[in-house]
Design an enzyme around this catalytic site. Sequence first.
Site, PDB file in Angstrom:
ATOM      1  N   GLY A  73       1.202  -1.043  -0.164  1.00 51.18           N
ATOM      2  CA  GLY A  73       0.103   0.086  -0.046  1.00 51.18           C
ATOM      3  C   GLY A  73       0.974   1.197   0.324  1.00 51.18           C
ATOM      4  N   ASP A  74      -0.004   2.395  -0.338  1.00 52.95           N
ATOM      5  CA  ASP A  74       0.614   3.617  -0.023  1.00 52.95           C
ATOM      6  C   ASP A  74       2.059   4.093  -0.998  1.00 52.95           C
ATOM      7  OD1 ASP A  74      -0.642   4.153   1.987  1.00 52.95           O
ATOM      8  OD2 ASP A  74       0.948   3.454   3.797  1.00 52.95           O
ATOM      9  N   GLU A  75       1.805   3.280  -1.978  1.00 48.96           N
ATOM     10  CA  GLU A  75       3.038   3.293  -3.506  1.00 48.96           C
ATOM     11  C   GLU A  75       2.457   4.567  -4.270  1.00 48.96           C
ATOM     12  OE1 GLU A  75       0.780   1.077  -3.358  1.00 48.96           O
ATOM     13  OE2 GLU A  75       1.372  -1.165  -2.655  1.00 48.96           O
ATOM     14  N   LYS A 107      -1.076   5.662  -5.480  1.00 48.33           N
ATOM     15  CA  LYS A 107      -1.870   5.503  -6.514  1.00 48.33           C
ATOM     16  C   LYS A 107      -2.763   6.093  -6.425  1.00 48.33           C
ATOM     17  CE  LYS A 107      -3.048   1.867  -3.377  1.00 48.33           C
ATOM     18  NZ  LYS A 107      -2.433   2.203  -3.049  1.00 48.33           N
ATOM     19  N   GLY A 122      -6.232   6.074   1.679  1.00 43.93           N
ATOM     20  CA  GLY A 122      -5.113   7.117   1.842  1.00 43.93           C
ATOM     21  C   GLY A 122      -4.602   7.485   0.653  1.00 43.93           C
ATOM     22  N   HIS A 123      -5.539   8.238  -0.161  1.00 41.53           N
ATOM     23  CA  HIS A 123      -4.728   8.121  -0.963  1.00 41.53           C
ATOM     24  C   HIS A 123      -4.393   9.990  -1.696  1.00 41.53           C
ATOM     25  CE1 HIS A 123      -6.498   4.591  -3.080  1.00 41.53           C
ATOM     26  NE2 HIS A 123      -5.873   4.370  -2.471  1.00 41.53           N
ATOM     27  N   GLN A 170      -5.154  -0.408  -0.754  1.00 39.36           N
ATOM     28  CA  GLN A 170      -4.131  -1.000  -0.430  1.00 39.36           C
ATOM     29  C   GLN A 170      -3.043  -1.182  -1.252  1.00 39.36           C
ATOM     30  OE1 GLN A 170      -7.653  -1.628   0.758  1.00 39.36           O
ATOM     31  NE2 GLN A 170      -7.148  -0.076   1.558  1.00 39.36           N
TER      32      GLN A 170
HETATM   33  P1  GDP Z   1      -1.731   5.738  -2.239  1.00 32.27           P
HETATM   34  O1  GDP Z   1      -2.727   4.970  -0.927  1.00 32.27           O
HETATM   35  O2  GDP Z   1      -1.085   4.418  -2.536  1.00 32.27           O
HETATM   36  O3  GDP Z   1      -2.274   6.759  -2.608  1.00 32.27           O
HETATM   37  O4  GDP Z   1      -0.578   6.354  -1.506  1.00 32.27           O
HETATM   38  P2  GDP Z   1      -0.172   7.784  -0.443  1.00 32.27           P
HETATM   39  O5  GDP Z   1      -0.519   8.793  -0.480  1.00 32.27           O
HETATM   40  O6  GDP Z   1      -0.530   7.277   0.846  1.00 32.27           O
HETATM   41  O7  GDP Z   1       1.425   8.389  -0.259  1.00 32.27           O
HETATM   42  C1  GDP Z   1       2.556   7.782  -1.156  1.00 32.27           C
HETATM   43  C2  GDP Z   1       3.074   9.346  -0.524  1.00 32.27           C
HETATM   44  O8  GDP Z   1       4.318   9.732  -1.765  1.00 32.27           O
HETATM   45  C3  GDP Z   1       1.806  10.888  -0.493  1.00 32.27           C
HETATM   46  O9  GDP Z   1       2.120  11.992   0.769  1.00 32.27           O
HETATM   47  C4  GDP Z   1       2.633  11.688  -1.865  1.00 32.27           C
HETATM   48  O10 GDP Z   1       2.236  12.438  -1.907  1.00 32.27           O
HETATM   49  C5  GDP Z   1       3.702  10.882  -1.587  1.00 32.27           C
HETATM   50  N1  GDP Z   1       4.737  10.930  -3.720  1.00 32.27           N
HETATM   51  C6  GDP Z   1       3.471  10.565  -4.323  1.00 32.27           C
HETATM   52  N2  GDP Z   1       4.931  10.254  -5.407  1.00 32.27           N
HETATM   53  C7  GDP Z   1       6.081  10.501  -5.084  1.00 32.27           C
HETATM   54  C8  GDP Z   1       7.116  10.868  -5.092  1.00 32.27           C
HETATM   55  O11 GDP Z   1       7.733  10.781  -6.401  1.00 32.27           O
HETATM   56  N3  GDP Z   1       7.997  11.848  -4.393  1.00 32.27           N
HETATM   57  C9  GDP Z   1       7.648  12.100  -3.793  1.00 32.27           C
HETATM   58  N4  GDP Z   1       8.919  12.462  -2.701  1.00 32.27           N
HETATM   59  N5  GDP Z   1       6.611  11.801  -2.821  1.00 32.27           N
HETATM   60  C10 GDP Z   1       5.495  11.041  -3.470  1.00 32.27           C
HETATM   61  P1  IMO Z   2      -3.811   3.251   1.066  1.00 34.35           P
HETATM   62  O1  IMO Z   2      -5.535   2.530  -0.693  1.00 34.35           O
HETATM   63  C1  IMO Z   2      -1.137   1.236   3.478  1.00 34.35           C
HETATM   64  C2  IMO Z   2      -3.004  -2.041   6.377  1.00 34.35           C
HETATM   65  C3  IMO Z   2      -2.804  -2.032   7.650  1.00 34.35           C
HETATM   66  C4  IMO Z   2      -2.869  -3.255   8.623  1.00 34.35           C
HETATM   67  C5  IMO Z   2      -3.568  -3.569   7.775  1.00 34.35           C
HETATM   68  C6  IMO Z   2      -5.068  -4.267   7.743  1.00 34.35           C
HETATM   69  O2  IMO Z   2      -3.677   4.264   1.221  1.00 34.35           O
HETATM   70  O3  IMO Z   2      -2.488   1.874  -0.303  1.00 34.35           O
HETATM   71  P2  IMO Z   2      -7.527  -2.661   7.557  1.00 34.35           P
HETATM   72  O4  IMO Z   2      -7.797  -1.647   8.529  1.00 34.35           O
HETATM   73  O5  IMO Z   2      -7.457  -3.019   6.105  1.00 34.35           O
HETATM   74  O6  IMO Z   2      -8.246  -3.730   7.729  1.00 34.35           O
HETATM   75  O7  IMO Z   2      -6.096  -3.214   7.641  1.00 34.35           O
HETATM   76  O8  IMO Z   2      -3.556  -3.138   5.984  1.00 34.35           O
HETATM   77  N1  IMO Z   2      -3.713  -0.967   5.349  1.00 34.35           N
HETATM   78  C7  IMO Z   2      -2.819  -0.376   4.080  1.00 34.35           C
HETATM   79  N2  IMO Z   2      -1.132   0.002   4.410  1.00 34.35           N
HETATM   80  N3  IMO Z   2      -1.954   1.533   2.762  1.00 34.35           N
HETATM   81  C8  IMO Z   2      -3.349   1.348   2.391  1.00 34.35           C
HETATM   82  O9  IMO Z   2      -4.001   1.759   1.910  1.00 34.35           O
HETATM   83  C9  IMO Z   2      -3.748   0.214   3.950  1.00 34.35           C
HETATM   84  N4  IMO Z   2      -5.010   0.132   3.832  1.00 34.35           N
HETATM   85  C10 IMO Z   2      -4.606  -0.868   5.224  1.00 34.35           C
HETATM   86  O10 IMO Z   2      -1.756  -1.307   8.773  1.00 34.35           O
HETATM   87  O11 IMO Z   2      -2.055  -3.476   8.220  1.00 34.35           O
HETATM   88 MG    MG Z   3      -1.946   5.672   0.864  1.00 35.98          MG
END
Ligand code: GDP
Ligand code: IMO
Ligand code: MG
Length: 422
Positions: free
Chosen positions: A12-14, A16, A40-41, A221
């Site tokens: 997750g948190d790549e 997206k 959390g996107h 995720q």
């Molecule tokens: P998601 O859940 O896959 O949409 O990713 P998140 O928003 O949770 O986490 C990605 C974080 O990396 C966010 O704070 C973005 O603003 C940040 N981000 C995305 N792409 C880049 C990048 O290329 N470089 C840096 N430094 N930050 C980035």
């Molecule tokens: P995005 O879409 C990162 C993780 C939680 C926990 C496990 C199970 O922003 O990439 P849950 O509340 O789904 O039952 O928790 O999955 N988790 C994530 N980690 N990014 C997320 O979403 C996540 N959504 C759930 O931290 O380990």
């Molecule tokens: Mg996220």
Amino acid sequence: MKVDVLLGLQWGDEGKGKVVDVLTPRYDVVARFQGGPNAGHTLEFEGQKYVLRSIPSGIFQGDKVNIIGNGVVLDPALFKAEAEALEASGHPLRERLHISKKAHLIMPTHRVLDAAYEAAKGDAKVGTTGKGIGPTYTDKISRNGLRVGDILGDFPAIYAKAKARHEEILKSMNYEYDITEIEKEWMAGIEYLRQFPLVDSEHEINNLLKTEKSVLCEGAQGTMLDIDFGSYPFVTSSNTICSGACSGLGIAPNKIGNVYGIMKAYCTRVGSGPFPTELFDEVGDKLCTLGHEFGSVTGRKRRCGWIDLVALKYSIMVNGVTHLIMMKSDVLDTFETIKACVAYRINGVETEEFPYSIEGEVEPIYAELPGWQCDMTKMTSEDEFPEEFNNYITFLEEELECPIKIVSVGPDRDQTIERYME
Ligand code: GDP
Ligand code: IMO
Ligand code: MG
């Protein structure tokens, strides 16, 4: 006519949300297919930052229709807060945000159950986001769930019955709780939901496809958190993989075109569970600091480590990824050497195949590559890429047997570089 899927390949948190926003102008519709407010996107543009939880990340580009599909679990109270904040910031969405009547509702007692189950697990807790995700999907699968469409019927009775079931479970666990306040907010959220088009999104999407419209499906995720293929039991409760887009939106598998797999140039994980390439030293701290690796929903510190190609190959396999997207390359700008895990050593045996379990002793075997040691954040074209960065890309493409189509060099919408290819 065309459905492309964009999903996370790690934990997750790549990034997206950022890429969905960037790609949205090329599509007619953006649709979320699973997960809920555990997501959390983050998107950044014009100096503003937004974090979306249940609303698709295509909402900021013109007047595109965005759909919350049947595979999503929706918390009306959190949805109301998210939608109102967006509208207050000048992004009207009522008419163009459609919600599937088949999406399941996260109840206040689901949140309590999430906390109660976590407490009961003690040290073995999953480290969930506490949003009631697991209990809501559990009720869906055990055929006890409430759906968005239920609010159009005798909702108070249906709600009371489901709540009573939860109260029995919580009583048997001796779990103390008080939902008076959150229940009020939740009921206000239910009323608020009525203002949105509540639709049969499977019909809507398939009718659009018949008229040559295109759809981008937004995953939440990541594959390593998938209920079937992730690091079970430290996973979320939905299918985060490509097939989740079919079941979570009512799209036939043969309609899927491109599958965009997103990965960071390194790796992070939040919550409990195994993470073979996790770093506990100053390198890990540096990745965390430079990458601002703190959860966008919970604010929790994300665990950091090197990129794991064993896990990524597995993710690419189960998703049928056609194109890779590499995020946060800029975070590695100052590293002298970059490592990539190419195999695991388990009980003295080397393997490149992702095993049944990665719990216990898994020793990552690393390839080392020279870092590029220059600022990539202002680059706008791949012509500017330093040689070492090109070498890193080529190395990853060869190892993963998949082309890297987009490289992200910063959080802003504009810090996105598309590579020349077909
Ligand atoms: P998601 O859940 O896959 O949409 O990713 P998140 O928003 O949770 O986490 C990605 C974080 O990396 C966010 O704070 C973005 O603003 C940040 N981000 C995305 N792409 C880049 C990048 O290329 N470089 C840096 N430094 N930050 C980035
Ligand atoms: P995005 O879409 C990162 C993780 C939680 C926990 C496990 C199970 O922003 O990439 P849950 O509340 O789904 O039952 O928790 O999955 N988790 C994530 N980690 N990014 C997320 O979403 C996540 N959504 C759930 O931290 O380990
Ligand atoms: Mg996220």
